[in-house]
Structures are given as structure tokens and as C-alpha cells.
Design an enzyme around this catalytic site. Structure first.
Site, PDB file in Angstrom:
ATOM      1  N   VAL A 195      -5.418  -1.880   0.083  1.00 47.92           N
ATOM      2  CA  VAL A 195      -6.505  -2.817   0.335  1.00 47.92           C
ATOM      3  C   VAL A 195      -7.628  -2.092   1.068  1.00 47.92           C
ATOM      4  O   VAL A 195      -7.408  -1.519   2.140  1.00 47.92           O
ATOM      5  CB  VAL A 195      -6.026  -4.026   1.153  1.00 47.92           C
ATOM      6  CG1 VAL A 195      -7.196  -4.964   1.464  1.00 47.92           C
ATOM      7  CG2 VAL A 195      -4.934  -4.784   0.415  1.00 47.92           C
ATOM      8  N   SER A 241       0.834  -1.190   0.000  1.00 51.92           N
ATOM      9  CA  SER A 241       0.000   0.000   0.000  1.00 51.92           C
ATOM     10  C   SER A 241       0.874   1.246   0.000  1.00 51.92           C
ATOM     11  O   SER A 241       1.734   1.402   0.877  1.00 51.92           O
ATOM     12  CB  SER A 241      -0.914   0.022   1.226  1.00 51.92           C
ATOM     13  OG  SER A 241      -1.550   1.285   1.340  1.00 51.92           O
ATOM     14  N   GLU A 287      16.811  -9.326  22.049  1.00 46.56           N
ATOM     15  CA  GLU A 287      17.758 -10.279  21.462  1.00 46.56           C
ATOM     16  C   GLU A 287      17.646 -10.335  19.937  1.00 46.56           C
ATOM     17  O   GLU A 287      18.086 -11.299  19.308  1.00 46.56           O
ATOM     18  CB  GLU A 287      17.547 -11.669  22.056  1.00 46.56           C
ATOM     19  CG  GLU A 287      17.991 -11.804  23.509  1.00 46.56           C
ATOM     20  CD  GLU A 287      19.483 -12.078  23.654  1.00 46.56           C
ATOM     21  OE1 GLU A 287      20.128 -12.370  22.635  1.00 46.56           O
ATOM     22  OE2 GLU A 287      19.995 -11.989  24.792  1.00 46.56           O
ATOM     23  N   THR A 327      15.246 -10.860  17.693  1.00 49.97           N
ATOM     24  CA  THR A 327      14.665 -12.103  17.188  1.00 49.97           C
ATOM     25  C   THR A 327      13.594 -11.887  16.121  1.00 49.97           C
ATOM     26  O   THR A 327      13.110 -12.859  15.547  1.00 49.97           O
ATOM     27  CB  THR A 327      14.045 -12.904  18.339  1.00 49.97           C
ATOM     28  OG1 THR A 327      13.082 -12.082  19.025  1.00 49.97           O
ATOM     29  CG2 THR A 327      15.106 -13.345  19.322  1.00 49.97           C
ATOM     30  N   LYS A 371      28.209  -8.443  13.565  1.00 49.75           N
ATOM     31  CA  LYS A 371      27.767  -8.493  14.962  1.00 49.75           C
ATOM     32  C   LYS A 371      28.249  -9.784  15.599  1.00 49.75           C
ATOM     33  O   LYS A 371      27.876 -10.875  15.176  1.00 49.75           O
ATOM     34  CB  LYS A 371      26.230  -8.404  15.024  1.00 49.75           C
ATOM     35  CG  LYS A 371      25.622  -8.512  16.407  1.00 49.75           C
ATOM     36  CD  LYS A 371      24.103  -8.433  16.304  1.00 49.75           C
ATOM     37  CE  LYS A 371      23.416  -8.645  17.645  1.00 49.75           C
ATOM     38  NZ  LYS A 371      21.936  -8.622  17.515  1.00 49.75           N
TER      39      LYS A 371
END
Length: 536
Positions: free
Chosen positions: A208, A62, A365, A367, A101
Site C-alpha cells: 500500500v 505487503s 497474560e 491476551t 497450556k
């Protein structure tokens, strides 16, 4: 090798043996709704299935909805994603201002003398030479012996981060460190989009307006602005916290983690890059949360993740500016709200949610991108197996639920074990008793001075993270008997020569170049030195 890389390598092997599979795809058209890193990464993985061009993939973005674009760190699994696609670091990293890292430093989470700072390392084959010494010393200190048990002394990755070295060794050094990356998330999304388009993914920029369901409750088509419908066989919801498909249209319940993860807001603020480029994320505990510092090749990414129940947005911004020395500086701050938790099911009917739409565990962390990879890889596997029935959906959802809860537990452990008492926020985290049975098992075993290894290996508690991660966290936070109660070690407890550990770590680190030097001339990846990482 990561799960993602394994999937891709199997696909590439199938192609080299004779092209894509002869079996028809279980679906012929997948529509990924939402772009950004999650949407384009998913599209790339779908475009790399064994079905090749016979599976049409469309990314619907969009133009009215922006992307969050502040996630700037990864776990080592991202390396497997790029390796599997055959994309060299020398191509994508400069395009995304990326750096390497080696792990994460936690600053100020503990107030215990000698443990106010610790490093959570990513795994290395070199750890096999020092892990025994570390674990033995941890157990000896838990038993009351006055031995050194801080994790930073035992791991090469910690030395690399301290010395500003990159975690890719020179060619003559045959040992690997499993590293992650820092990157500009907006640029990464753009890079992935370009690669996806090169590999045949279709791109449609439309908004949408409605999600139309059929009589069975599946998504039939999307109504676009202007009245045009877009139909597909399968849909992937990458619409972020809006969860336009999985949440709003399919009414999938959301499971909140707010009862033991208090942070629900963040502020992002860039600062100039100066001095050495450290190969680490730094997480510094502040009064009502924690601040991140992430080095990119052109700037530092900074931010503050905090609990809006404990301080206002203005108070949080003032605290972050003070922390960065920017109280009087005209540096813009970006405020964000977070919904921490997960969808009850990430696969509902003919829709799988990927990224923030499926759930989010705060960025401590790094993730978020790992969940994108694992979810998209599981979807690719299901499509290639041709099994999209109820049993396959249940296995998928059970697996994702377990991954979310395991990660939540590891994050909660950081807060539960803090020893700060300066604010209600930190005291409430330490006093939190709404812990899962798995996390209770980890903490009770540790406090009972028993090894964690057996329980972790047997899956009784602490799933999702290796022993090195749990030991680095609990030892790094200083969860040991009071130093005044420690006694001189016995000869058995003091059997390891720490000067030999120091020498090994120091000499190993010299084989890794300065981080800036490494970034200036990123070498191609030749072969795979990972072999097998013995993570206990």
C-alpha cells in the site's frame, strides 16, 4: 463456551437449517489489510459468516512488511475459535508445533516467604470441589489466622503443570479443564492463511502506497504499488503497530497506558527443548521486567519484556542471556519495541482495527490473540445484524474500551502488588498510584479484609476476570498480614481438611496423561464436556 464459538455455532446452525441468510450483506467486499495471525484469523471469521460466498473477503499483504510473530501463548478462548470452525487439534497443533497450556506460573514477583512462586490456573469443573476451601482459607488468613492459603494447593491445573501432564483427560474421566495453547505464531499464521484460502478468501500480495479517503472521510480505496487502486466497502486494519488505516489515514487518537504499564520493549530468543514438556508458561521477574519461557513441541520460546526507561537494550539482552545460561552462546536475539495502549476507537468510519493496530497490552497474560478473536467476532456480529450505523459503532467501541481497560487493570495489579525492592523499576511499580477506580476498588476491598465476590458479581470493580483469577493473583503474591502477626486459627477457621483437598487434587491429576504422550496422539474432540463452569 466462548463468545467466538457461540457465534460460529449459530452460523452453522443457520446453514444446516437452510443455508445462508436471504438478507443481502450490509457490505459486499471486506478488505483485510495485513496478514499474520490477526489478519488471517479475522479473514477466516469473516469467511464463516451467514452470508457465505456472497461476502467477498480479500487479505492484502505487503511483501515488504514482515510480521512480528513472537506471540506464542493463548488463553482458553482459542479453543472455541478452532472448535467453531470445525478444525481438530490433531490437524492444527502439529502443524504449528503447538502444546497445551494449563495456566501461568509467576516466579519471583513476590519476595514474601512461601509466596515467591504461584500458579494462575485456567478454570476447571473440578474447581467446584476445592474453590470454597481456598476462598475460605484466604479470608481466614486475611483475618489473621495462620492457615494455608497459597492457591497452588487447591487447583488441579497447578498439579498438571507441576507434573508435566497435559490438560486433556482420558476418555473415561468426565470432567474438563479449560486450557489454552502454546504455538509458533509464524506457523499459526501460515496455517490460518491456508484454511482461509480453502474457504474462499482472496489473497493479494501488494504494498500500500496511499490510503485515499472520500469526501465523507471514509476510506475509498487503497493505492497499491504500480498505481493500481483497490476498492472495498469495508476495511479491517491488521497492519500492526503501524496502524496504517485506523491511525495514520483516519487519524484516530491513541490512548497510551505508559503511565502504569512501564514495559515498552522485548527480546526474543529460542532455546532447545529438553526434559518434560510442561503445560504452562513461566513468567520470571528479572531486574527491569520479566522473562517468559514457553514450551513448544520442538523448542522453548524465551524472551524478556522490559522498560527501556530503566535499562538499555544491551543491558536487557545481557540479563536475559545470563538468565538462560547463554552468555557465551552464539544464539541470535531479536529486539522488539512495543506501543502499549489502545486506539480511542477501534471502529472508525468504514474501518475496524484488529490486533496490534487497535492496541496492545503487554504479553503478561497472553491476551493479544483474545482481543483479535473478540474484536473480529464483534465485527462479524455487526455485519450479520446489518447495523453499521453510529449507534452500533458506539456500542462496539464502548465494549472494546471496557475490555481493554479491564485487562489493563488485571495486568497492572501484578506490578502494583510486587514486593521486590532490588531496582528502581520494581519500586516504581509498587509505588504507582495512577490506578483506575476499578482496580482501587479491588485492592481496597482486599486490604480491608472483605470478600471480593459481591463487588465482582455486581460489576463494581474487577470486571473481565473471574474470582478465581483475582484470588489466585492476590493470594499468590502473599497479600496477607505479616506472618509474625498471625494467630492459631479457630475451629471454624480451620474447618477444612486440607489432606482431603490434597487427595482430591492428586487423584484427579492421575486421569490426565503425560504431556508428551498426549501430543504424540492427540485424540479427536467428541462432544463437549464443559457443561457449565461455576466460576462464582
Amino acid at each position: 463456551m466462548s463468545e467466538t464459538a457461540t457465534v460460529f455455532n449459530q452460523q452453522l446452525a443457520a446453514r444446516s437449517a437452510g443455508g445462508s441468510t436471504d438478507a443481502p450483506p450490509p457490505v459486499r467486499h471486506v478488505c483485510v489489510v495485513g496478514g499474520g495471525t490477526a489478519g488471517w484469523m479475522t479473514a477466516l471469521m469473516l469467511a464463516t459468516t451467514a452470508y457465505g460466498p456472497r461476502l467477498k473477503v480479500t487479505v492484502l499483504e505487503s511483501p515488504q512488511v514482515g510480521i512480528i510473530g513472537v506471540g506464542e501463548g493463548s488463553t482458553p478462548w482459542l479453543r472455541g475459535f478452532f472448535d467453531g470452525l470445525g478444525i481438530e487439534e490433531s490437524e492444527w497443533m502439529p502443524a504449528c508445533n503447538a502444546t497445551y497450556k494449563s495456566g501461568i506460573t509467576f516466579e519471583g514477583w513476590s519476595t514474601k516467604p512461601g509466596f515467591q512462586r504461584y500458579f494462575h490456573p485456567f478454570a476447571s469443573m473440578l474447581d467446584n470441589m476445592t474453590m470454597h476451601q481456598f476462598v475460605d482459607n484466604v479470608h481466614a488468613r486475611l483475618e489473621g489466622a495462620d492457615v494455608h492459603a497459597h492457591p497452588d494447593r487447591f487447583f488441579v491445573a497447578a498439579a498438571l503443570a507441576r507434573q508435566g501432564r497435559g490438560p486433556r483427560a482420558r476418555p473415561n474421566f468426565p470432567f474438563d479443564i479449560w486450557y489454552g495453547y502454546h504455538f509458533d505464531a509464524t506457523l499459526l499464521g501460515q496455517f490460518l492463511a491456508a484454511k482461509a484460502l480453502e474457504r474462499g478468501v482472496q489473497h493479494l500480495q501488494r504494498h500500500v502506497t496511499q490510503v485515499q479517503l472520500n469526501e465523507q472521510g471514509d476510506i475509498a480505496h487503497l493505492q497499491l504499488d504500480g498505481g493500481e487502486p483497490l476498492a472495498a466497502d469495508f476495511f479491517v486494519d491488521c497492519t500492526g503497530f503501524a496502524s496504517l488505516l485506523i491511525g495514520k489515514a483516519l487519524q484516530t487518537p491513541f490512548v497510551s497506558y505508559a503511565e502504569n504499564l512501564f514495559n515498552d520493549a522485548a527480546i526474543a530468543m529460542p532455546t532447545p527443548l529438553g526434559g518434560p514438556i510442561e503445560s504452562q508458561t513461566v513468567s520470571t521477574a528479572l531486574r527491569h521486567g520479566w522473562a517468559w519461557k514457553i514450551p513448544l513441541s520442538n523448542r522453548h520460546g524465551n524472551g524478556y519484556v522490559y522498560s527501556s526507561a530503566h535499562c538499555s537494550a544491551d543491558e536487557a539482552e545481557t540479563e536475559l542471556r545470563r538468565h538462560l545460561g547463554l552468555l557465551d552462546a552464539d544464539v541470535p536475539a531479536r529486539h522488539l519495541k512495543m506501543r502499549v495502549g489502545r486506539m480511542e476507537n477501534q471502529w472508525s468510519r468504514n474501518c475496524v482495527a484488529v490486533g496490534l493496530s487497535q492496541g496492545f497490552i503487554e504479553p503478561l497474560e497472553a491476551t493479544a490473540l483474545l482481543f483479535v478473536q473478540r474484536t473480529a467476532a464483534a465485527l462479524v456480529e455487526a455485519l450479520e445484524q446489518g447495523d453499521l450505523g453510529p449507534a452500533a459503532q458506539q456500542r462496539f467501541n464502548d465494549s472494546m474500551r471496557t475490555r481493554f481497560e479491564n485487562t489493563r487493570d488485571y495486568i497492572v495489579a501484578h506490578y502494583k502488588t510486587n514486593s521486590r525492592t532490588d531496582t528502581d523499576y520494581w519500586r516504581a511499580n509498587a509505588e504507582n498510584m495512577r490506578l483506575s477506580e476499578s482496580l482501587q476498588g479491588v485492592l481496597m476491598t482486599w486490604l480491608s479484609r472483605k470478600p471480593l465476590a459481591a463487588g465482582l458479581k455486581a460489576g463494581r470493580f474487577g470486571g473481565g476476570y473471574p474470582i478465581v483469577s483475582w484470588y489466585a493473583l492476590l493470594a499468590g503474591m502473599g497479600i496477607f498480614p505479616d506472618p509474625r502477626e498471625l494467630q492459631p486459627p479457630t475451629s471454624h477457621q480451620a474447618r477444612h481438611r486440607l489432606d482431603a483437598v490434597d487427595d482430591f487434587v492428586a487423584r484427579s491429576a492421575t486421569n490426565f496423561p503425560d504431556h508428551r504422550e498426549l501430543l504424540a496422539a492427540i485424540p479427536p474432540r467428541v462432544g463437549d464436556k464443559t457443561l457449565q463452569l461455576y466460576l462464582w
